[in-house]
Design a protein around this motif. Sequence first.
Motif, PDB file in Angstrom:
ATOM      1  N   CYS A 267       0.347  10.193  -1.933  1.00 16.33           N
ATOM      2  CA  CYS A 267       0.868  10.797  -0.704  1.00 16.33           C
ATOM      3  C   CYS A 267       1.774  11.953  -1.107  1.00 16.33           C
ATOM      4  N   PHE A 268       1.822  12.967  -0.257  1.00 16.17           N
ATOM      5  CA  PHE A 268       2.502  14.210  -0.600  1.00 16.17           C
ATOM      6  C   PHE A 268       3.435  14.629   0.536  1.00 16.17           C
ATOM      7  N   ASP A 269       4.490  15.323   0.159  1.00 15.87           N
ATOM      8  CA  ASP A 269       5.410  15.863   1.152  1.00 15.87           C
ATOM      9  C   ASP A 269       4.709  16.962   1.941  1.00 15.87           C
ATOM     10  N   ALA A 270       4.796  16.872   3.260  1.00 20.13           N
ATOM     11  CA  ALA A 270       4.077  17.820   4.106  1.00 20.13           C
ATOM     12  C   ALA A 270       4.646  19.228   4.002  1.00 20.13           C
ATOM     13  N   ARG A 274       5.040  18.307  -2.765  1.00 19.94           N
ATOM     14  CA  ARG A 274       5.341  17.432  -3.906  1.00 19.94           C
ATOM     15  C   ARG A 274       4.781  16.035  -3.672  1.00 19.94           C
ATOM     16  N   ARG A 275       4.322  15.420  -4.735  1.00 18.95           N
ATOM     17  CA  ARG A 275       3.875  14.034  -4.628  1.00 18.95           C
ATOM     18  C   ARG A 275       5.085  13.129  -4.434  1.00 18.95           C
ATOM     19  N   LEU A 276       4.929  12.099  -3.622  1.00 21.40           N
ATOM     20  CA  LEU A 276       6.011  11.183  -3.302  1.00 21.40           C
ATOM     21  C   LEU A 276       5.847   9.890  -4.103  1.00 21.40           C
ATOM     22  N   PRO A 277       6.948   9.300  -4.570  1.00 18.73           N
ATOM     23  CA  PRO A 277       6.886   8.163  -5.494  1.00 18.73           C
ATOM     24  C   PRO A 277       6.712   6.812  -4.804  1.00 18.73           C
ATOM     25  N   ALA A 278       5.634   6.666  -4.048  1.00 13.33           N
ATOM     26  CA  ALA A 278       5.377   5.406  -3.340  1.00 13.33           C
ATOM     27  C   ALA A 278       5.046   4.305  -4.343  1.00 13.33           C
ATOM     28  N   THR A 279       5.721   3.166  -4.196  1.00 11.22           N
ATOM     29  CA  THR A 279       5.512   2.044  -5.104  1.00 11.22           C
ATOM     30  C   THR A 279       5.850   0.746  -4.383  1.00 11.22           C
ATOM     31  N   LEU A 291      11.310  -8.656   1.328  1.00 13.58           N
ATOM     32  CA  LEU A 291      10.915  -7.534   2.171  1.00 13.58           C
ATOM     33  C   LEU A 291      10.174  -6.527   1.306  1.00 13.58           C
ATOM     34  N   VAL A 292       8.991  -6.125   1.756  1.00 14.11           N
ATOM     35  CA  VAL A 292       8.087  -5.326   0.935  1.00 14.11           C
ATOM     36  C   VAL A 292       7.827  -3.985   1.608  1.00 14.11           C
ATOM     37  N   PRO A 293       7.979  -2.880   0.881  1.00 14.45           N
ATOM     38  CA  PRO A 293       7.667  -1.579   1.480  1.00 14.45           C
ATOM     39  C   PRO A 293       6.165  -1.410   1.671  1.00 14.45           C
ATOM     40  N   THR A 294       5.786  -0.881   2.809  1.00 22.16           N
ATOM     41  CA  THR A 294       4.382  -0.532   3.051  1.00 22.16           C
ATOM     42  C   THR A 294       4.330   0.933   3.472  1.00 22.16           C
ATOM     43  N   TYR A 295       3.125   1.521   3.339  1.00 24.35           N
ATOM     44  CA  TYR A 295       2.993   2.966   3.520  1.00 24.35           C
ATOM     45  C   TYR A 295       1.794   3.342   4.388  1.00 24.35           C
ATOM     46  N   GLY A 296       1.278   2.397   5.166  1.00 22.00           N
ATOM     47  CA  GLY A 296       0.084   2.685   5.936  1.00 22.00           C
ATOM     48  C   GLY A 296      -1.120   2.938   5.051  1.00 22.00           C
ATOM     49  N   ASP A 297      -1.160   2.246   3.928  1.00 26.42           N
ATOM     50  CA  ASP A 297      -2.187   2.452   2.910  1.00 26.42           C
ATOM     51  C   ASP A 297      -3.075   1.213   2.814  1.00 26.42           C
ATOM     52  N   ALA A 298      -4.305   1.428   2.370  1.00 29.38           N
ATOM     53  CA  ALA A 298      -5.234   0.304   2.226  1.00 29.38           C
ATOM     54  C   ALA A 298      -4.733  -0.729   1.224  1.00 29.38           C
ATOM     55  N   ALA A 299      -3.869  -0.313   0.292  1.00 26.33           N
ATOM     56  CA  ALA A 299      -3.363  -1.237  -0.723  1.00 26.33           C
ATOM     57  C   ALA A 299      -2.209  -2.098  -0.210  1.00 26.33           C
ATOM     58  N   ASP A 300      -1.688  -1.817   0.977  1.00 23.00           N
ATOM     59  CA  ASP A 300      -0.552  -2.588   1.497  1.00 23.00           C
ATOM     60  C   ASP A 300      -0.835  -4.083   1.504  1.00 23.00           C
ATOM     61  N   CYS A 321       7.689   1.936   5.273  1.00 23.72           N
ATOM     62  CA  CYS A 321       8.584   2.879   4.603  1.00 23.72           C
ATOM     63  C   CYS A 321       7.968   4.267   4.487  1.00 23.72           C
ATOM     64  N   SER A 322       7.054   4.590   5.400  1.00 27.09           N
ATOM     65  CA  SER A 322       6.413   5.901   5.353  1.00 27.09           C
ATOM     66  C   SER A 322       7.395   7.032   5.631  1.00 27.09           C
ATOM     67  N   THR A 323       8.470   6.760   6.366  1.00 27.02           N
ATOM     68  CA  THR A 323       9.523   7.767   6.531  1.00 27.02           C
ATOM     69  C   THR A 323      10.453   7.781   5.326  1.00 27.02           C
ATOM     70  N   VAL A 324      10.824   6.615   4.835  1.00 23.96           N
ATOM     71  CA  VAL A 324      11.764   6.529   3.712  1.00 23.96           C
ATOM     72  C   VAL A 324      11.248   7.316   2.512  1.00 23.96           C
ATOM     73  N   ILE A 325       9.959   7.199   2.237  1.00 21.91           N
ATOM     74  CA  ILE A 325       9.400   7.809   1.038  1.00 21.91           C
ATOM     75  C   ILE A 325       9.467   9.333   1.099  1.00 21.91           C
ATOM     76  N   ARG A 326       9.630   9.888   2.292  1.00 22.05           N
ATOM     77  CA  ARG A 326       9.690  11.353   2.409  1.00 22.05           C
ATOM     78  C   ARG A 326      10.955  11.931   1.792  1.00 22.05           C
ATOM     79  N   GLN A 327      11.966  11.087   1.573  1.00 15.38           N
ATOM     80  CA  GLN A 327      13.142  11.505   0.819  1.00 15.38           C
ATOM     81  C   GLN A 327      13.116  10.932  -0.600  1.00 15.38           C
ATOM     82  N   HIS A 328      11.911  10.548  -1.050  1.00 18.38           N
ATOM     83  CA  HIS A 328      11.667  10.190  -2.455  1.00 18.38           C
ATOM     84  C   HIS A 328      12.346   8.882  -2.869  1.00 18.38           C
ATOM     85  N   GLY A 329      12.543   7.981  -1.907  1.00 21.60           N
ATOM     86  CA  GLY A 329      13.031   6.648  -2.214  1.00 21.60           C
ATOM     87  C   GLY A 329      12.248   5.642  -1.397  1.00 21.60           C
TER      88      GLY A 329
END
Length: 354
Positions: A267-270, A274-279, A291-300, A321-329
């Motif tokens: 996933c990338f910053d719009a 920059r690529r975002l560090p989703a993990t 509590l587990v972060p999810t990103y609207g991804d098939a791997a969730d 956490c699709s909003t959280v990841i936009r600030q790289h955390g």
Amino acid sequence: MALCLLPEWHPQDAVQLTWPGPDSDWAPLLANIEATLETLTVAIARYQPVLIAVPDDATRTRLAEAFRHRGVPAERLFLKVAEADDTWARDHGPLTVERDGELVLLDYVFTGWGGKFPASRDDSLTRRLAAAGVFAAPLVSHDLVLEGGALESDGQGTLLTTGACLLNDNRNPHLDRAAIEARLAEQLGAERVLWLAHGHLEGDDTDSHVDTLARFCDPRTIAYVRCDDDTDPHHPALAAMEDELRALRRADGEPYRLIPLPWPAPCFDAEDGRRLPATYANFLIINGAVLVPTYGDAADARALTALAEAFPDRDIVPIDCSTVIRQHGSLHCLTMQLPRGTLTGARRHEGETS
């Protein structure tokens, strides 16, 4: 043990959050991140109290009313006015050790991950909360530059970390590896430090915090990020990290039980591309749940299943956490657990939100 950095699964009084103000980097996304933090607070409050540092009295009043309407019990919410630069409580919050049977909160120097971002208000936040009487345990300040996301503790004297962060010249350039280990032994009771030399996420401002890569689930188990896409630029470094983890041994000489976590699609910053560090390693352990972060991804879904295997006796709670990841955390970066016995009023004065 006479001295030990408590592990995340130790019983907790609360989870600490830091609410963003309109002058923070969250300004363009303020409504979105506030909605995420509200969801996170409600989820945590199902299990235990939440301490939130807020920027001003108006925010405190607004949040008290909002959470009342969302059904958060008053005794599970502690709102304290304490201005901050950003929201990453994992890195400006206190670490908790048990020393000779007594709890002690440790306050380390926070420099915005090596001077990348303003951090003076973040750096002083723990001391201001302590001065306001928030903490039941004494606070001791150290001059070491250290962030909570840089360390994992098994609660038995072993710390897991990365050389890319703790040995980075932008943190403590006057200290070599042996000196860092000596500080970790003296201040956190580290009898062993396991160093990972590999593993990096693009877009990560923290210089490879271990909490984005590999996490203790219990003293015998480590969940870690695995990149199964050999065309992804992360693949070589994360494969090398996997080999390192396989070679690690517990204090008793046995190998760790390793649980791989799936790799989400890039996933990338719009705005800047920059690529975002989703993990999925950026999960949070609380009383009775993970509590587990999810990103609207098939791997969730696969990540939730993997962590259910790691924590069979806890609820597994997804947090978008699709909003959280936009600030790289991500989720763990937003939070700091406060072990049982550290929060004033957690049991004796329930009902306060002041």
